[in-house]
Every structure is written in C-alpha cells, then in structure tokens.
Design a protein around this motif. Structure first.
Motif, PDB file in Angstrom:
ATOM      1  N   SER A 140      -4.533 -11.039  24.074  1.00 37.23           N
ATOM      2  CA  SER A 140      -3.504 -12.032  24.395  1.00 37.23           C
ATOM      3  C   SER A 140      -3.789 -12.661  25.748  1.00 37.23           C
ATOM      4  CB  SER A 140      -2.120 -11.370  24.426  1.00 37.23           C
ATOM      5  OG  SER A 140      -1.157 -12.237  24.997  1.00 37.23           O
ATOM      6  N   ASP A 142      -1.705 -13.522  27.873  1.00 31.85           N
ATOM      7  CA  ASP A 142      -0.773 -12.980  28.867  1.00 31.85           C
ATOM      8  C   ASP A 142      -1.371 -11.809  29.639  1.00 31.85           C
ATOM      9  OD1 ASP A 142       1.157 -14.801  28.161  1.00 31.85           O
ATOM     10  OD2 ASP A 142       2.183 -13.458  26.769  1.00 31.85           O
ATOM     11  N   GLU A 143      -2.437 -11.236  29.107  1.00 38.97           N
ATOM     12  CA  GLU A 143      -3.087 -10.123  29.804  1.00 38.97           C
ATOM     13  C   GLU A 143      -3.630 -10.541  31.166  1.00 38.97           C
ATOM     14  OE1 GLU A 143      -6.031  -8.169  27.305  1.00 38.97           O
ATOM     15  OE2 GLU A 143      -4.792  -8.567  25.541  1.00 38.97           O
ATOM     16  N   TYR A 145      -2.228 -11.826  33.604  1.00 31.31           N
ATOM     17  CA  TYR A 145      -1.344 -11.488  34.732  1.00 31.31           C
ATOM     18  C   TYR A 145      -1.688 -10.113  35.284  1.00 31.31           C
ATOM     19  CZ  TYR A 145       1.550 -15.530  33.538  1.00 31.31           C
ATOM     20  OH  TYR A 145       2.000 -16.802  33.296  1.00 31.31           O
ATOM     21  N   ASN A 175      -7.591 -22.271  26.823  1.00 33.64           N
ATOM     22  CA  ASN A 175      -6.189 -22.246  27.233  1.00 33.64           C
ATOM     23  C   ASN A 175      -6.094 -22.634  28.708  1.00 33.64           C
ATOM     24  OD1 ASN A 175      -3.526 -21.564  27.920  1.00 33.64           O
ATOM     25  ND2 ASN A 175      -3.461 -19.930  26.398  1.00 33.64           N
ATOM     26  N   MET A 178      -3.008 -21.206  30.876  1.00 32.89           N
ATOM     27  CA  MET A 178      -3.139 -19.853  31.406  1.00 32.89           C
ATOM     28  C   MET A 178      -4.235 -19.779  32.460  1.00 32.89           C
ATOM     29  SD  MET A 178      -0.659 -18.273  30.186  1.00 32.89           S
ATOM     30  CE  MET A 178      -1.046 -16.638  30.819  1.00 32.89           C
ATOM     31  N   GLU A 181      -2.563 -20.760  35.596  1.00 31.07           N
ATOM     32  CA  GLU A 181      -1.765 -19.650  36.102  1.00 31.07           C
ATOM     33  C   GLU A 181      -2.651 -18.670  36.866  1.00 31.07           C
ATOM     34  OE1 GLU A 181       1.890 -18.324  35.673  1.00 31.07           O
ATOM     35  OE2 GLU A 181       1.528 -20.388  36.306  1.00 31.07           O
TER      36      GLU A 181
END
Length: 308
Positions: A140, A142-143, A145, A175, A178, A181
């Motif tokens: 994912s 989100d990993e 972070y 992506n 991300m 981010e």
C-alpha cells in the motif's frame, strides 16, 4: 535539476554506460545494476567486472547493492571504498518475486523493524555515503509514512522514491500525490523516479514538484538516450547520434561477449527501447526481433539507419 540514470539488469552494464556517457552528455550519476554481495563483498566475476574502476574510467557511477544482511553490506562498502568510490546505493525497490520472497529489495519494506535495525548498524559502521532507492511500500502507498519515519533517522546522501508499490511492478501510473507527501516529510534530499519519457512530462513534473531537484530516469533514457540533453537544451538526439551509439555497442559487445547470440540479445534489447523513435517503428521492431544471426542483424541495422 540533477539527473541520475537508473540501473537495469543486463541492460545498463559498463559497456552501455561508457557509450552513453561519451555520446549523450548531461547525466550526473549512473547507478550500476544491483549486485548481491556475500560476507566477503562482491565475489561473482560478472558483477565485479561491471563495477571495477578500470571499466568505468571517468564515468560518475554509484554501485548499487541488494541485501538484507548487515555484514554483507559492510563488506561491500569497504570493498567499494578501496576501489575509490564515495557512495553506495541500497536497493529497496526491486519488485521481483524471488527477490521479495527473500525479504530483499521492496520485500524489505514490509519488515520495518528489521529494516530500521539494518540501517542503524550500517550507518554506525560509517564507511561511506549511503543513498537509498525505494518504493512507496510493498502492499500500500500509505506505507510510505512509516518508512519516512525510519529513513529520516539517518543521514542519507539522497532518497530516490519510485512512485509505485511493489505490487504495481512497472504497471499503473506513478502515485505522484504520495510521492509529494514523502517529499514533504523527508529530512533528506529527495529524488523522483517514475515514467518520465519526454521533455513535456519532465516539465509537467517540475511544475507539480518545483522543490524536487533530483530525478532518476531509466526506461525513459533507454527509449530516448538524448532525453537529458533535450530537457536541458531543447535539442533532440538525431538519427546520427543513435547510429553512433548503436555501432559502438555492437563493436564492444562483440569484444567482450562469447557467442553471437549474446551480442544479438543485447542489441535486441537496444531496439526494444529505441524503435519508437523511428518512422515505421513496428516494422523495424519486427525485423530486429525475428532476426536469428548477427550477419543478418547487421544488414538490417544498416537498412534501418539508411531509411529516411
């Protein structure tokens, strides 16, 4: 912007790197295809030959290694320092199934505690500059972070992020959200990697991420070897430039490879990437990929470069 040439196994070895650096200026660093070291460093002859300084004279290269063993990394770093290199790159991005199943490459990203401990020990050894090439995560995006919390603990030379997860391999769109981010969170210099094939795509990225000053390109540079020069000057590589690159590759592969089938295989790789630059590209690719001997191949290449 500084530009890095990403490594591709069996494609961007020292023959290709030397030829590209001589004929297409603008790349700031070339990263070697990853090597898998042992506790004694790099011992496989094929891998060692590609990294030896005498085979890379004048070319700004960074050796890349693939390991999750501290002692293997440290032994290789010492070996690279003895060769005169100032930086070593840790591959945390390779998505290959066999690599991931062994907890290496992007498989290491799913083992955060182990990764943190690994980085703590190799940085404590304080042998040379260390950079990392990673992905957004294994399963994912989100990993990233949690990964950034780990990476920010250590003084990386820079952190290259391929803006995909392991399960994407090289499919789906990078992506960018991300990636931005991660760039926002990073305490280390950030390098972008992912699907930059044209000057227009580069300019769009620069508008989207104006504070990112490092870019790594792999398939984009194989597709258009003159892409960095085009970005910097607006001048596109001509057919004559590609002809020079082609002829040098053929000549030098014939010198170092045993058997014409190996030379032919490398040149088919060359055309796999560059054929879209030519008129009648699909016809050209069919000619090359169906060729079965080097004599016929050279006749085909002569025909291609004589076409208007």
């Amino acid at each position: 912007m500084k530009f890095y040439f990403a490594p591709l196994v069996n494609v961007t070895g020292y023959v290709y790197r030397n030829a590209h650096y001589a004929l297409f200026p603008g790349v700031d660093k070339y990263f070697t295809p990853f090597v898998s070291p042992t506790k004694d460093g790099i011992v496989k002859q094929k891998e060692l030959i590609d990294i030896l300084p005498e085979n890379n004279e004048g070319v700004p290269i960074v050796p890349q290694i693939l390991t999750n063993e501290v002692e293997n990394f440290i032994a290789t770093a010492k070996q690279m320092k003895a060769f005169g290199y100032k930086e070593i790159n840790l591959n945390l991005g390779c998505p290959s199934g066999p690599v991931v199943s062994r907890g290496r490459g992007s498989g290491f990203l799913a083992r955060k505690e182990e990764l943190d401990q690994f980085l703590e020990e190799i940085f404590a050894a304080d042998i040379m500059n260390i950079s990392i090439k990673t992905r957004l995560g294994k399963d994912s995006p989100d990993e990233i972070y949690g990964l950034m919390e780990i990476f920010n603990k250590y003084p990386l030379k820079d952190l290259t992020i391929h803006a995909r997860i392991q399960q994407d391999f090289y499919k789906n769109s990078p992506n960018r959200e991300m990636f931005k981010e991660a760039a926002r969170l990073s305490k280390n210099p950030i390098c972008y990697n992912g699907d930059i094939y044209t000057k227009e795509e580069y300019q769009a990225f620069q508008t989207e991420c104006p504070n990112v000053k490092l870019m790594m390109m792999g398939r984009g540079l194989l597709h258009n070897p003159g892409l960095v020069q085009e970005i910097k000057t607006g001048e596109r590589a001509g057919q004559e430039d590609l002809h020079k690159l082609h002829d040098r590759l053929v000549r030098e592969y014939e010198e170092i490879l045993t058997g014409e089938s190996f030379v032919l295989s490398r040149m088919k790789q060359f055309w796999f990437y560059v054929h879209p630059l030519f008129a009648h590209s699909e016809e050209i690719w069919n000619w090359v990929k169906d060729c079965e001997d080097l004599v016929t191949y050279k006749q085909i290449a002569t025909r291609i470069f004589s076409m208007e």
